[in-house]
Design a protein around this motif. Structure first.
Motif, short mmCIF file in Angstrom:
data_model
loop_
_atom_site.label_atom_id
_atom_site.label_comp_id
_atom_site.label_asym_id
_atom_site.label_seq_id
_atom_site.Cartn_x
_atom_site.Cartn_y
_atom_site.Cartn_z
N THR A 19 0.83 -1.21 0.00
CA THR A 19 0.00 0.00 0.00
C THR A 19 0.86 1.26 0.00
O THR A 19 0.61 2.20 -0.75
CB THR A 19 -0.93 0.00 1.23
N TRP A 124 -3.32 10.81 -4.19
CA TRP A 124 -3.79 9.60 -4.85
C TRP A 124 -2.78 9.08 -5.85
O TRP A 124 -2.04 9.86 -6.47
CB TRP A 124 -5.13 9.87 -5.55
N THR A 125 -2.79 7.77 -6.03
CA THR A 125 -1.94 7.14 -7.04
C THR A 125 -2.52 7.44 -8.43
O THR A 125 -3.67 7.88 -8.55
CB THR A 125 -1.89 5.62 -6.84
N ASP A 128 -5.73 5.54 -8.85
CA ASP A 128 -6.85 6.20 -8.18
C ASP A 128 -7.29 7.44 -8.94
O ASP A 128 -8.49 7.72 -9.05
CB ASP A 128 -6.47 6.61 -6.75
N ARG A 178 -14.31 5.71 -2.67
CA ARG A 178 -13.01 5.04 -2.85
C ARG A 178 -11.86 6.03 -2.67
O ARG A 178 -10.87 5.75 -1.98
CB ARG A 178 -12.98 4.41 -4.25
N SER A 182 -8.82 6.22 0.18
CA SER A 182 -7.41 6.28 -0.21
C SER A 182 -6.72 7.49 0.42
O SER A 182 -5.59 7.38 0.88
CB SER A 182 -7.28 6.36 -1.74
N ARG A 185 -6.07 7.13 4.35
CA ARG A 185 -5.00 6.28 4.83
C ARG A 185 -3.67 7.00 4.95
O ARG A 185 -2.76 6.54 5.60
CB ARG A 185 -4.85 5.02 3.99
#
Length: 191
Positions: A19, A124-125, A128, A178, A182, A185
């Protein structure tokens, strides 16, 4: 696979590293995870107790430290950084509230602004971000697709319009949930 990799502490540790390293390219992240698994298998005997497992994991470093080291070695990759909760909430709110306002033309503006804010975010990635942008702009396709059956069957009344826009909000709402998880976290007090 030995018992070492199936131990709950090891599984949680590896999941956390995965993660934390989500910004790494997929092949680099897979290599990192394979190296970690191999190392853990080599240092932990089968049937190791919780104390031995925890000690071995502590010697490796925290999942955040391991991911940060891998990210630092990867050119052009930046670690995820938390944003302020107000900024995140505003972005996700624009994403969800765009759907009911498509009929006024404001919805498109809100959806595009949300998409730009999502793309520019450090929380965010890329994966994402792509998902968030698709969800934010989904009413472009969902509204006409949901309206077509009503238009051909009996016409569009106010009840049908409300239903169509509620349907159009489902995908942006799911995407916002979602993305909210994300982003949460990254905050130390979250979870």
């Amino acid at each position: 696979m030995s018992n070492a990799l199936t131990h709950p502490l090891v599984r949680a540790y590896l999941a956390s590293v995965d993660t934390e390293g989500a910004v790494l390219p997929d092949d680099r992240r897979r290599d990192l995870m394979a190296d970690l698994r191999e190392h853990i298998e080599s240092v932990l005997p089968q049937g190791a107790d919780d104390a031995a497992v925890q000690q071995a994991l502590d010697q490796l470093g925290t999942p955040r430290e391991i991911a940060a080291a891998a990210i630092a070695e990867e050119p052009g990759v930046k670690p995820l950084q938390p944003e302020g909760s107000v900024r995140t909430t505003l972005t996700l709110g624009m994403m969800v509230l765009a759907a009911p306002f498509w009929v006024l033309g404001i919805g498109l503006v809100l959806a595009v602004l949300a998409a730009v804010r999502i793309w520019r975010s450090t929380a965010w990635t890329r994966r994402d971000k792509r998902l968030g942008i698709i969800c934010a702009l989904s009413p472009l396709l969902v509204i006409p697709a949901a309206a077509a059956p009503f238009a051909f069957a009996r016409g569009l009344g106010s009840a049908e319009f409300i239903g169509i826009f509620l349907i159009a909000m489902v995908i942006p709402l799911a995407g916002a949930i979602r993305l909210g998880h994300s982003a949460a976290r990254l905050h130390p007090h979250a979870a």
